[in-house]
Motif scaffolding. Structure first.
Motif, short mmCIF file in Angstrom:
data_model
loop_
_atom_site.label_atom_id
_atom_site.label_comp_id
_atom_site.label_asym_id
_atom_site.label_seq_id
_atom_site.Cartn_x
_atom_site.Cartn_y
_atom_site.Cartn_z
N SER A 177 -4.86 30.21 30.60
CA SER A 177 -4.82 30.12 29.15
C SER A 177 -3.39 30.26 28.64
CB SER A 177 -5.72 31.18 28.52
OG SER A 177 -5.36 32.46 28.99
N ASP A 178 -3.16 29.71 27.47
CA ASP A 178 -1.87 29.80 26.80
C ASP A 178 -1.83 31.04 25.92
OD1 ASP A 178 -0.95 27.39 27.88
OD2 ASP A 178 -1.92 26.24 26.30
N GLY A 179 -0.89 31.95 26.18
CA GLY A 179 -0.69 33.08 25.29
C GLY A 179 -1.56 34.28 25.55
N ALA A 180 -2.36 34.28 26.62
CA ALA A 180 -3.26 35.40 26.88
C ALA A 180 -2.53 36.49 27.65
CB ALA A 180 -4.46 34.93 27.68
N PRO A 181 -3.04 37.73 27.58
CA PRO A 181 -2.53 38.76 28.49
C PRO A 181 -2.80 38.35 29.92
CG PRO A 181 -3.90 39.72 26.75
CD PRO A 181 -4.09 38.23 26.69
N PRO A 182 -2.13 38.95 30.87
CA PRO A 182 -2.40 38.62 32.28
C PRO A 182 -3.87 38.81 32.60
CG PRO A 182 -0.48 40.05 32.08
CD PRO A 182 -1.11 40.00 30.73
N HIS A 183 -4.44 37.87 33.32
CA HIS A 183 -5.87 37.97 33.60
C HIS A 183 -6.14 38.50 35.00
CE1 HIS A 183 -5.04 33.81 35.10
NE2 HIS A 183 -5.83 34.20 36.07
N SER A 184 -5.10 38.77 35.76
CA SER A 184 -5.32 39.39 37.07
C SER A 184 -5.01 40.87 36.95
CB SER A 184 -4.42 38.74 38.12
OG SER A 184 -3.07 38.92 37.78
N SER A 185 -5.27 41.60 38.03
CA SER A 185 -4.94 43.02 38.03
C SER A 185 -3.45 43.21 37.76
CB SER A 185 -5.30 43.65 39.38
OG SER A 185 -6.68 43.51 39.63
N THR A 186 -3.14 44.21 36.97
CA THR A 186 -1.77 44.44 36.57
C THR A 186 -1.41 45.89 36.83
OG1 THR A 186 -1.96 42.77 34.84
CG2 THR A 186 -0.13 44.32 34.65
N ILE A 187 -0.22 46.12 37.39
CA ILE A 187 0.20 47.47 37.72
C ILE A 187 0.93 48.08 36.53
CG2 ILE A 187 1.67 48.86 39.23
CD1 ILE A 187 1.15 46.83 41.43
N TYR A 188 0.57 49.30 36.19
CA TYR A 188 1.23 50.02 35.10
C TYR A 188 1.93 51.24 35.69
CZ TYR A 188 -1.88 47.11 32.43
OH TYR A 188 -2.54 46.03 31.92
N ALA B 229 -5.05 23.78 30.38
CA ALA B 229 -5.12 25.18 29.98
C ALA B 229 -6.03 25.35 28.77
CB ALA B 229 -3.72 25.70 29.65
N VAL B 230 -6.70 26.46 28.72
CA VAL B 230 -7.59 26.80 27.61
C VAL B 230 -6.81 27.63 26.60
CG1 VAL B 230 -9.67 28.08 26.98
CG2 VAL B 230 -9.62 26.74 29.08
N ALA B 231 -6.98 27.30 25.33
CA ALA B 231 -6.29 28.07 24.30
C ALA B 231 -6.82 29.49 24.27
CB ALA B 231 -6.49 27.39 22.94
N TRP B 232 -5.89 30.45 24.23
CA TRP B 232 -6.29 31.85 24.19
C TRP B 232 -6.86 32.19 22.81
CZ3 TRP B 232 -7.84 36.03 26.36
CH2 TRP B 232 -7.71 37.27 25.72
N LYS B 233 -8.03 32.75 22.80
CA LYS B 233 -8.65 33.21 21.56
C LYS B 233 -8.92 34.70 21.70
CE LYS B 233 -10.88 28.84 20.30
NZ LYS B 233 -12.16 28.18 19.92
N ALA B 234 -8.02 35.49 21.15
CA ALA B 234 -8.18 36.92 21.25
C ALA B 234 -9.49 37.35 20.64
CB ALA B 234 -7.02 37.63 20.55
N PRO B 235 -10.23 38.20 21.33
CA PRO B 235 -11.51 38.64 20.76
C PRO B 235 -11.29 39.39 19.45
CG PRO B 235 -10.94 39.95 22.68
CD PRO B 235 -9.96 38.83 22.62
N PRO B 236 -12.06 39.09 18.44
CA PRO B 236 -11.90 39.82 17.17
C PRO B 236 -12.20 41.28 17.36
CG PRO B 236 -13.91 38.51 17.17
CD PRO B 236 -13.16 38.12 18.40
N LYS B 237 -11.64 42.10 16.49
CA LYS B 237 -11.87 43.54 16.62
C LYS B 237 -13.36 43.85 16.53
CE LYS B 237 -7.34 45.11 15.11
NZ LYS B 237 -6.58 45.95 14.16
N GLY B 238 -14.06 43.17 15.65
CA GLY B 238 -15.51 43.31 15.59
C GLY B 238 -15.94 44.73 15.28
N PRO B 239 -17.23 44.98 15.31
CA PRO B 239 -17.73 46.33 15.03
C PRO B 239 -17.35 47.29 16.14
CG PRO B 239 -19.51 44.93 15.80
CD PRO B 239 -18.33 44.03 15.60
N ASP B 240 -17.05 48.53 15.79
CA ASP B 240 -16.77 49.56 16.78
C ASP B 240 -18.10 50.09 17.29
OD1 ASP B 240 -16.03 51.74 18.30
OD2 ASP B 240 -14.30 52.18 17.05
N ALA B 241 -18.43 49.73 18.53
CA ALA B 241 -19.74 50.09 19.08
C ALA B 241 -19.75 51.46 19.72
CB ALA B 241 -20.18 49.04 20.09
#
Length: 640
Positions: A488-499, A394-406
């Motif tokens: 990945s460990d700790g990531a949000p679901p990476h497949s389609s998700t129903i809300y 498994a790949v460690a989850w690295k949440a993308p930084p908030k970064g600049p608001d584009a």
């Protein structure tokens, strides 16, 4: 940048930057199709608006206005938002003959605005003159609209009606006839304040016309539905690549050099469900990759059933039948994925000069759909053992930084039209049936992470999401068009998700990009084996939607890790018999090296690495255009 050898015409736009005495071909910008490609995904589709001018359009509509007033208001908004190059025309029916007992009532349809791209004033004038009057000859109007559009390219009809047909022919059968031979005409329907038999008749037209049916009970509903359908119609997905016809018999298969191709493949009840292609190896010891892709049935426009399945398998072998690689993913439902993509390589057959690719569509109904193929060839490296080892587990989850608001952004309508973006935070909107694609450059040693966040909805949107259940999807594809989303460990679901009741988040991360990932177990890890343009695809597949609705999203993209030296390739093995640099240099003899952007960055990376400047660098950002005519943007184009 990975070193890929491929046909120039099948790649994104390239610049010939002269380094020393050798031309170095570098991508100008990810996401732009080569204008010399046989199918140009940037071409706008053609749209005929077919409007009900029957007497019942003067009846009151929900919201305190009449149906005709609601239609006029919505149509003016649609015309104002159309792309300048979109070819649009307008036809009405029931506008001249008052009663069915009068002569000509069942052929009462007129093209009031010819198909064209410079006719916005004419469209507005025709909308102002649009008045309720006569009968409802929908079938005849559809036949005439089909003739208006002509017989080539992606074409759409958007029908607006408030009642059931009153004249032969049966419009449902007309819609079936228009598309009986796999015609590329999509018929979308908006029912304006209808129910019962009228609604059933209009839904049948959309179903047989491979389109979408929307209810509209008010001016706002009608405006939203027309905006969705009209914008999708004039910005359609077009398969991109050199036309090719695969064979049922591998011995007569066409030979494919590196490049992009498009074909047609049938379903399980057809005789064209299995196709063969030969692939040449031109560099001894090279890595050969073949990818094949179709869209799921929902995005093809067929039936829109949430439980519809499809499947595509791909196998690569030598000409004498020795297996090299196979990809046979599980069946995929329309609600679970946008595209069905499989990728194989010839790693187990390093010495074969010619290979056979077999594509089999083992799901779906008895209809054909465009198939896109990409063939890539990469020279061998001098010493792979000196490169970083591949990733395992498994790949460690690295949440993308908030970064600049584009700010706001609109994704491309297909892979070839993907919007290039940098790491950062972006805001946009998405509607049912829409796909948006974005390209991000990822270097050797780096990895990509992305999240798509849907805020908790309120008001009418909350009701739509609660009733429908809305599968939002986020996918990431490699430059070779392989699924690059790692476990990945700790990531949000990476497949389609129903809300079903509110907002949420989907996310995906790739493995760090290293050449030796191709040696590891696990397709998503192996996908991260080349640097270049990685494509993020957002989607909203709501096959049960009865109305159009717009959902805001926040896309956050991060690229982490330091860029490391590119692999050193065996140039002696890659030396072509005819110098491609001569052709490239002569095609752009006065072009200067790029000073900024992806091309300049790639050139700088090459100078700082161990890769000699005499390399012919092609396609680290190789884009494979995926899918079928059904990847259609369902929204008004917004500025980014």
């Amino acid at each position: 940048m990975s070193l890929l050898r491929t046909r120039r015409r099948s790649l994104p736009l390239l610049a010939a930057a002269v380094v020393g005495t050798t031309a170095v071909l570098l991508p100008l910008a990810a996401g732009h199709a080569d204008p010399t490609s046989t199918a140009n995904p940037g071409d706008a589709g053609r749209l005929m608006l077919v409007l009900d001018s029957s007497g019942s359009m003067s009846d009151p509509a929900s919201g305190g206005t009449t149906k005709i007033e609601a239609a006029k208001s919505a149509l003016h908004e649609v015309v104002d938002g159309l792309p300048a190059d979109a070819e649009v025309g307008m036809r009405v029916y029931g506008a001249k003959v008052f009663s069915r007992s009068d002569a000509g009532a069942c052929t009462d349809s007129q093209r009031v605005v010819d198909l064209g791209s410079d006719n916005r004033a004419d469209l507005d004038s025709a909308i102002d003159a649009y008045t309720p009057y006569g009968e409802t000859p929908i079938g005849y109007a559809l036949q005439q609209a089909d003739a208006d559009l002509g017989g080539e390219g992606p074409r759409s009809i958007v029908l607006v009606s408030d009642g059931e047909p009153t004249c032969p022919p049966d419009p449902c059968q007309v819609a079936r006839q228009i598309n009986k031979d796999g015609g590329n005409v999509r018929i979308d329907v908006v029912g304006l304040d209808v129910d019962g038999k009228a609604e059933a008749a209009l839904r049948c037209i959309a179903d047989k016309g491979n389109g979408t049916y929307y209810d509209a009970d008010s001016a706002d509903d009608l405006s939203a539905a027309l905006e969705t359908l009209a914008t999708r119609a004039v910005r359609p997905y077009q398969p991109s690549g050199e036309p090719v016809t695969g064979s049922a018999d591998p011995t007569s298969a066409p030979t494919l050099a590196p490049g992009s191709y498009v074909d047609q493949i049938g379903g399980i009840e057809t005789t064209t469900g299995t196709l063969h292609y030969k692939v040449e190896r031109s560099i001894p010891g090279s890595s050969i990759t073949v990818a094949a892709t179709i869209l799921t049935p929902y995005y093809v426009g067929r039936k829109h059933r949430q439980d519809e399945w499809d499947r595509i398998d791909l196998a690569l072998s030598t000409t004498d039948g020795e297996a090299c690689d196979t990809a046979d993913p599980a069946d995929v439902r329309s609600m679970d994925a946008t595209a069905l993509t499989v990728t194989v390589d010839a790693g187990d057959c390093p010495d074969a000069d010619e290979l056979v690719a077999r594509v089999t569509r083992t799901g779906g109904a008895d209809f054909t759909t465009p198939l896109e193929l990409v063939v890539a060839e990469e020279p061998p490296v001098l010493d792979a053992t000196t490169l970083p080892e591949g990733v395992s587990g498994a790949v460690a989850w690295k949440a993308p930084p908030k970064g600049p608001d584009a700010g706001s952004v609109t994704g491309g309508s297909s892979f070839a039209e993907s919007t290039p973006i940098s790491p950062g935070t972006y805001r946009g909107t998405i509607v049912p049936g829409e796909v948006q694609s974005f390209d991000v450059e990822v270097g050797w040693g780096q990895q990509l992470a992305a999240t798509m966040t849907i805020p908790d909805p309120s008001g009418p949107l909350a009701a739509e999401l609660s009733q429908q259940g809305s599968p939002f999807g986020l996918a990431v594809y490699s430059p070779y068009r392989a699924d690059a989303v790692a476990v990945s460990d700790g990531a949000p679901p990476h497949s389609s998700t129903i809300y079903p009741t509110g907002g949420g988040q989907v996310g995906a991360v790739t493995a760090p990009v290293t050449y030796r990932n191709r040696e590891v177990v696990g397709d998503p890890l192996r996908a991260a084996a080349t640097a270049g343009g990685y494509t993020i695809v957002l989607s909203l597949a709501d096959s049960r939607a009865r109305t159009s609705y717009e959902v805001p999203f926040v896309l956050r993209v991060g690229v982490t890790g330091d860029v490391v030296a590119a692999p050193e390739y065996d140039l002696a093995a890659a030396e072509p018999s005819e110098s491609p640099s001569s052709e490239s240099a002569s095609s752009s003899p006065t072009e200067e090296p790029a000073t900024d952007g992806p091309a300049a960055t790639a050139e700088s990376d090459a100078e700082d690495s161990d890769v000699p400047v005499g390399l012919l660098v092609i396609g680290g950002a190789l884009l494979v255009v995926v899918g079928v005519g059904g990847w259609l943007v369902n929204r008004r184009i917004r500025g980014s």
